[in-house]
Motif scaffolding. Structure first.
Motif, PDB file in Angstrom:
ATOM      1  N   GLY A  90       0.677  -1.244   0.014  1.00 20.43           N
ATOM      2  CA  GLY A  90      -0.119  -0.083   0.063  1.00 20.43           C
ATOM      3  C   GLY A  90       0.929   1.283  -0.094  1.00 20.43           C
ATOM      4  N   PRO A  93      -1.000   7.740   2.029  1.00 22.85           N
ATOM      5  CA  PRO A  93      -2.378   8.249   1.767  1.00 22.85           C
ATOM      6  C   PRO A  93      -2.181   9.693   0.925  1.00 22.85           C
ATOM      7  N   THR A 188     -10.933  -1.037  -6.699  1.00 20.19           N
ATOM      8  CA  THR A 188     -10.619  -1.478  -5.632  1.00 20.19           C
ATOM      9  C   THR A 188     -10.954  -0.793  -4.289  1.00 20.19           C
ATOM     10  N   ASP A 189     -10.691  -1.489  -3.340  1.00 21.82           N
ATOM     11  CA  ASP A 189     -11.075  -0.669  -1.847  1.00 21.82           C
ATOM     12  C   ASP A 189     -10.539   0.415  -1.743  1.00 21.82           C
ATOM     13  N   ARG A 190      -9.332   0.837  -2.243  1.00 18.96           N
ATOM     14  CA  ARG A 190      -8.726   1.911  -1.894  1.00 18.96           C
ATOM     15  C   ARG A 190      -9.205   2.923  -2.964  1.00 18.96           C
ATOM     16  N   SER A 193     -12.282   4.086  -1.287  1.00 19.51           N
ATOM     17  CA  SER A 193     -12.058   4.907   0.065  1.00 19.51           C
ATOM     18  C   SER A 193     -11.705   6.350  -0.380  1.00 19.51           C
ATOM     19  N   ASN A 194     -11.085   6.243  -1.644  1.00 18.24           N
ATOM     20  CA  ASN A 194     -10.721   7.964  -1.942  1.00 18.24           C
ATOM     21  C   ASN A 194     -11.889   8.518  -2.426  1.00 18.24           C
TER      22      ASN A 194
END
Length: 259
Positions: A90, A93, A188-190, A193-194
């Motif tokens: 990962g 952020p 994707t999950d990322r 979340s963004n």
């Protein structure tokens, strides 16, 4: 196409979710024994069971932080030999570069440059001795087209790319290849979340934010982890031995360049 990977041993770092999971699934489908990696044991085991059930391959879940020496040793020690290494981790952020302290900078460089290099150091001599090895580094489209706020991620991953570009040429004659995959916007999950963070900032619905972002991609959609995984599996295959030191951008045409 038979990728020639039956019986090979693969490590896919950070593979309990997202793009790492997509790569692990396709390598398992190609006949590899796959070391699956994550830090959440419950999620990791559920993913391992799902991939094993889908592909029939042997999946070895290893709970480990790939940025640590202990975690790396656990991953490499899970199989008799490492034929394929997919480096993934990962990224930092989204954050203004002015807010990055020294500890933040060191953590970003460690996770996205130093740790992948250390993993390569652990496995490459065995690959050279056996005259087969495939190393794929999942970096980011921001290596080619920097994104404000992702400066640390872009810089660390660009450093990894430059470092391993030279290494790739030293082992190519022993049928060991090193390449990079540069993902753009994948579902994707990322990414989700963004969008959720953007929703809080902009007071717009998630559907509006998703639609606007997709509209900016020539393909008109977000990528799917399984199609990313298929590209990874090809670069790891016995058929790709003449491709090394390259960075393959997979972004639906979003980067507006010729090269």
């Amino acid at each position: 196409m038979d990728l020639g990977l039956t019986g090979k041993f693969a490590i896919v770092c950070a593979s309990s979710r997202g793009l790492g999971r997509g790569c692990a699934t396709e390598l398992a489908r190609a006949g590899c024994t796959v070391v699956l990696n994550g830090r959440d044991e419950e999620v990791l085991r559920a993913t391992a069971e799902a991939i094993a059930g889908e592909t029939g391959a042997e999946i070895i879940p290893v709970v480990a932080d790939v940025a640590t020496a202990e975690g790396q040793a656990r991953l490499v020690g899970a199989v008799p030999q490492v034929d394929i290494l997919v480096n993934n981790n990962g990224g930092p952020p989204l954050r203004d570069f002015r807010a990055l302290g020294r500890d933040d900078l060191m953590a970003g460089v460690t996770g996205n440059m130093i740790a992948p290099i250390e993993m390569v150091q652990r496995v490459i001599d065995g690959m050279v001795e056996r005259r087969f090895g495939r190393i794929v580094n999942i970096t980011s489209s921001s290596v080619k087209g920097p994104i404000a706020g992702l400066d640390l991620s872009s810089g660390a991953r660009a450093g990894l790319t430059g470092f391993l570009a030279g290494v790739a040429r030293t082992v190519a004659g022993r049928n060991v290849t090193i390449n990079c995959l540069l993902p753009g916007a994948f579902d994707t999950d990322r990414l989700r979340s963004n969008f959720e963070a953007a929703q809080k900032r902009e007071s717009r619905s998630l559907d509006e934010i998703r639609a606007d972002r997709a509209a900016g991609i020539p393909a008109g959609r977000f990528g799917e982890p399984d199609e990313f995984g298929k590209a990874c599996a090809f670069l790891c295959s016995a058929r790709s031995g003449y491709i090394t030191g390259q960075s393959l951008l997979i972004d639906g045409g979003a980067f507006p360049g010729v090269f």
